[in-house]
Design a protein around this motif. Structure first.
Motif, PDB file in Angstrom:
ATOM      1  N   ALA A 139      35.434  56.590  52.955  1.00 55.06           N
ATOM      2  CA  ALA A 139      36.363  55.659  52.313  1.00 55.06           C
ATOM      3  C   ALA A 139      37.717  55.628  53.015  1.00 55.06           C
ATOM      4  O   ALA A 139      38.304  54.561  53.189  1.00 55.06           O
ATOM      5  CB  ALA A 139      36.530  56.017  50.842  1.00 55.06           C
ATOM      6  N   GLU A 140      38.220  56.797  53.413  1.00 53.23           N
ATOM      7  CA  GLU A 140      39.552  56.854  54.018  1.00 53.23           C
ATOM      8  C   GLU A 140      39.625  56.003  55.277  1.00 53.23           C
ATOM      9  O   GLU A 140      40.535  55.188  55.449  1.00 53.23           O
ATOM     10  CB  GLU A 140      39.918  58.309  54.334  1.00 53.23           C
ATOM     11  N   SER A 141      38.670  56.187  56.188  1.00 53.71           N
ATOM     12  CA  SER A 141      38.718  55.434  57.439  1.00 53.71           C
ATOM     13  C   SER A 141      38.450  53.953  57.211  1.00 53.71           C
ATOM     14  O   SER A 141      39.049  53.095  57.861  1.00 53.71           O
ATOM     15  CB  SER A 141      37.692  56.002  58.426  1.00 53.71           C
ATOM     16  N   ALA A 142      37.540  53.642  56.264  1.00 51.50           N
ATOM     17  CA  ALA A 142      37.238  52.235  55.982  1.00 51.50           C
ATOM     18  C   ALA A 142      38.443  51.526  55.386  1.00 51.50           C
ATOM     19  O   ALA A 142      38.741  50.379  55.722  1.00 51.50           O
ATOM     20  CB  ALA A 142      36.043  52.131  55.034  1.00 51.50           C
ATOM     21  N   MET A 143      39.162  52.220  54.502  1.00 47.87           N
ATOM     22  CA  MET A 143      40.333  51.617  53.882  1.00 47.87           C
ATOM     23  C   MET A 143      41.481  51.491  54.864  1.00 47.87           C
ATOM     24  O   MET A 143      42.365  50.648  54.702  1.00 47.87           O
ATOM     25  CB  MET A 143      40.763  52.434  52.664  1.00 47.87           C
TER      26      MET A 143
ATOM     27  N   PRO B 177      41.736  44.039  39.068  1.00 45.51           N
ATOM     28  CA  PRO B 177      43.131  43.595  39.181  1.00 45.51           C
ATOM     29  C   PRO B 177      43.408  42.988  40.545  1.00 45.51           C
ATOM     30  O   PRO B 177      42.694  43.229  41.525  1.00 45.51           O
ATOM     31  CB  PRO B 177      43.934  44.893  38.958  1.00 45.51           C
ATOM     32  N   ALA B 178      44.457  42.191  40.613  1.00 43.13           N
ATOM     33  CA  ALA B 178      44.744  41.427  41.829  1.00 43.13           C
ATOM     34  C   ALA B 178      45.098  42.301  43.018  1.00 43.13           C
ATOM     35  O   ALA B 178      44.906  41.907  44.166  1.00 43.13           O
ATOM     36  CB  ALA B 178      45.879  40.435  41.553  1.00 43.13           C
ATOM     37  N   ASN B 179      45.608  43.504  42.812  1.00 42.39           N
ATOM     38  CA  ASN B 179      46.069  44.336  43.927  1.00 42.39           C
ATOM     39  C   ASN B 179      44.999  45.267  44.468  1.00 42.39           C
ATOM     40  O   ASN B 179      45.303  46.242  45.128  1.00 42.39           O
ATOM     41  CB  ASN B 179      47.271  45.171  43.485  1.00 42.39           C
ATOM     42  N   ARG B 180      43.749  44.968  44.208  1.00 42.09           N
ATOM     43  CA  ARG B 180      42.665  45.798  44.723  1.00 42.09           C
ATOM     44  C   ARG B 180      42.639  45.805  46.250  1.00 42.09           C
ATOM     45  O   ARG B 180      43.141  44.897  46.901  1.00 42.09           O
ATOM     46  CB  ARG B 180      41.334  45.254  44.203  1.00 42.09           C
ATOM     47  N   VAL B 181      42.015  46.828  46.805  1.00 42.89           N
ATOM     48  CA  VAL B 181      41.774  46.898  48.240  1.00 42.89           C
ATOM     49  C   VAL B 181      40.278  46.738  48.458  1.00 42.89           C
ATOM     50  O   VAL B 181      39.474  47.452  47.838  1.00 42.89           O
ATOM     51  CB  VAL B 181      42.250  48.238  48.832  1.00 42.89           C
ATOM     52  N   ASN B 182      39.888  45.821  49.304  1.00 43.12           N
ATOM     53  CA  ASN B 182      38.478  45.543  49.590  1.00 43.12           C
ATOM     54  C   ASN B 182      38.112  46.193  50.914  1.00 43.12           C
ATOM     55  O   ASN B 182      38.785  45.988  51.921  1.00 43.12           O
ATOM     56  CB  ASN B 182      38.269  44.023  49.645  1.00 43.12           C
ATOM     57  N   PHE B 183      37.042  46.994  50.937  1.00 46.01           N
ATOM     58  CA  PHE B 183      36.612  47.595  52.204  1.00 46.01           C
ATOM     59  C   PHE B 183      35.090  47.703  52.218  1.00 46.01           C
ATOM     60  O   PHE B 183      34.434  47.718  51.176  1.00 46.01           O
ATOM     61  CB  PHE B 183      37.266  48.960  52.421  1.00 46.01           C
ATOM     62  N   ARG B 184      34.530  47.777  53.411  1.00 44.66           N
ATOM     63  CA  ARG B 184      33.080  47.846  53.579  1.00 44.66           C
ATOM     64  C   ARG B 184      32.676  49.167  54.213  1.00 44.66           C
ATOM     65  O   ARG B 184      33.365  49.676  55.104  1.00 44.66           O
ATOM     66  CB  ARG B 184      32.576  46.693  54.450  1.00 44.66           C
ATOM     67  N   ILE B 185      31.557  49.704  53.753  1.00 45.43           N
ATOM     68  CA  ILE B 185      30.920  50.861  54.374  1.00 45.43           C
ATOM     69  C   ILE B 185      29.461  50.473  54.570  1.00 45.43           C
ATOM     70  O   ILE B 185      28.723  50.302  53.594  1.00 45.43           O
ATOM     71  CB  ILE B 185      31.032  52.129  53.505  1.00 45.43           C
TER      72      ILE B 185
END
Length: 215
Positions: free
Chosen positions: A137-141, A98-106
């Motif tokens: 995940a928490e800190s990356a997001m 979906p368009a409202n996703r959050v993209n993050f890297r680890i």
């Protein structure tokens, strides 16, 4: 008599207020996590039933069970001829998010968060895999940027008075169609200018065909 009537009215009003707080409206919930907290997005609640699946749904097989997926939600058929919203099965592979996703890297891996579900991007197969919440995940997001418009960040104007609901559905379906047609998903993080250009043209053509002006 007047006192009894007033007392009954106050009791009814109090109960109504309590129910409005406790019960979810329209059987949907709003995603709330990390940077996505600033904007609310509605998804069908777990257990919600529908008779007809949205167009463009994807069949997903996990542990010999068939699921249907569309726009961040997973469905399973029940014995009443309907489809029920279920939790995202770990290991499910989907083509679009979906368009409202959050993209993050680890590390060197791309993760996505949408509808209370974590996804890992599989570049080799160009798919998103449902995974357990990754460590860190928490800190990356916390430093990630959320995506709140359709992939490609194009500005879409409804030329035929389409409602917000219709516009959101059309944008997602055109995004999904453009990904299928070009084999390129702008949300994947892959830097491919030629494929990105093909995707943009396909997505714009789809939206314009549905009565939108795209800029």
């Amino acid at each position: 008599m007047i006192r009894k009537t007033l007392k009954a009215t106050l009791i009814a009003a109090t109960l109504g207020l309590m129910l409005s707080i406790v019960l979810p409206a329209n059987n949907v919930f709003a995603q709330s996590h990390g940077k996505a907290d600033s904007r609310k997005y509605q998804y069908p609640n777990i257990g919600h039933e529908i008779r007809t699946l949205p167009k463009g749904n994807q069949t997903v097989l996990v542990n010999r069970k068939n699921y249907r997926y569309t726009n961040g939600s997973f469905y399973r058929p029940n014995n009443k001829g309907a489809y029920v919203v279920v939790r995202a099965p770990i290991g499910a592979r989907v083509r679009t998010l979906p368009a409202n996703r959050v993209n993050f890297r680890i590390g060197n891996r791309n993760f996505f968060f949408a509808n209370l579900t974590y996804y890992l991007w599989d570049q080799g197969r160009s798919e998103y895999i449902v995974v357990d919440k990754p460590d860190g995940a928490e800190s990356a997001m916390g430093s990630a940027q959320d995506t709140v418009t359709s992939p490609g960040n194009s500005i879409v104007y409804p030329s035929e008075g389409q409602s917000d609901e219709q516009r959101a559905r059309d944008r997602y379906e055109c995004y999904q169609w453009a990904v299928d047609e070009t084999g390129y998903d702008p949300a994947s993080g892959v830097n491919d200018s030629a494929a990105s250009s093909d995707y943009t043209r396909a997505n714009s053509a789809c939206l314009e065909g549905r009565g939108y002006t795209v800029k």
